[in-house]
Design an enzyme around this catalytic site. Structure first.
Site, PDB file in Angstrom:
ATOM      1  CG  LEU A 139      50.670 -29.210 -46.666  1.00  0.00           C
ATOM      2  CD1 LEU A 139      50.522 -30.059 -47.925  1.00  0.00           C
ATOM      3  CD2 LEU A 139      50.077 -29.940 -45.466  1.00  0.00           C
ATOM      4  CG  ASP A 140      55.814 -29.438 -41.481  1.00  0.00           C
ATOM      5  OD1 ASP A 140      55.446 -28.266 -41.237  1.00  0.00           O
ATOM      6  OD2 ASP A 140      55.720 -30.366 -40.657  1.00  0.00           O
ATOM      7  CE  LYS A 141      63.104 -27.571 -48.717  1.00  0.00           C
ATOM      8  NZ  LYS A 141      64.426 -26.923 -48.554  1.00  0.00           N
TER       9      LYS A 141
END
Length: 240
Positions: free
Chosen positions: A108-110
């Site tokens: 998952l993106d930051k």
């Protein structure tokens, strides 16, 4: 697990359970601080049976765990990685982990929140992430601009993101003027964000709410986690 697979060197057994590094646990063993079935062992290479032998360090008995499974409600600002020298990782949040080889299933993106599975089961991870398995991943997205009527059809048809990537058909379900659920079967880099960019919009908030049969536990606050139940693990393994 077969008998042959359950036989491990004592130093590896201890290192697997994060007692210390291989060097550190060898020192513990040589100092006589480790016991196997009530006997002090000072040879790190000693083979032990992880399913049967009773092993203790400084009087504290250990229990060998082969596989671990956690559901994490990932907060923004944490990176989807096993280790990072500069930033907090999702694995760092699993304070009760017994194994040192945990990793996140997918990324998952930051700045993205929500459901993330943390495990050391490589077979399950492959099954959930393989494009051939078509495992659904559902996200909640909040957008900069109002959704257009033609967006649902565009997502359903498959979007050409750029010269190298055309997204497979996805389901866009409108919740409100600027909110929607998106179901995809891929996990390309920044995929949801790039799909909305392709229809001239921008994601301002993104949260994954399910992966295959597993739904994010509503009782988990951001940054909290729990172990998966046996039923949840079985359902994931049969995800199609």
């Amino acid at each position: 697990m077969s008998k042959s697979n359950s036989m491990l060197r004592l130093d590896k057994y201890l290192a697997d359970l994060s007692v210390g590094t291989r060097t550190e646990v060898k020192q513990l063993i040589r100092k006589g601080r480790v016991m196997v079935n009530g006997n002090t062992i000072i040879v790190p290479e000693t083979k032990v049976n992880s399913n049967q032998d009773r092993i203790s360090v400084d009087g504290r008995e250990l229990s060998y765990v082969h596989l671990e499974y956690y559901m994490l409600n990932k907060p923004a600002g944490v990176v989807s990685a096993s280790n990072d020298k500069k930033q907090t990782t999702v694995v760092d949040l699993i304070e009760e982990a017994k194994r040192k080889d945990l990793f996140p299933v997918g990324r998952l993106d930051k700045d993205t929140e929500g459901l993330l599975i943390i495990t050391n089961d490589g077979d399950l991870a492959h099954q959930l992430l393989s494009p051939k398995k078509h495992v659904d991943k559902v996200y909640f997205a909040r957008l900069r601009d109002p959704l257009k009527k033609e967006d649902e059809e565009a997502f359903a048809s498959g979007l050409t993101i750029d010269e190298e990537f055309t997204a497979l058909p996805a389901v866009l379900k409108r919740v409100s003027e600027r909110e929607a659920y998106v179901t995809i079967r891929e996990g390309k880099f920044h995929q949801i964000k790039r799909m909305f960019e392709a229809v001239k919009n921008e994601v301002v908030y993104l949260k994954r709410i399910s992966m295959g049969s597993l739904n994010l536990d509503e009782n988990l606050s951001l940054g909290e986690y729990r172990e998966l139940t046996e039923d949840e693990i079985k359902a994931l393994r049969s995800s199609k």
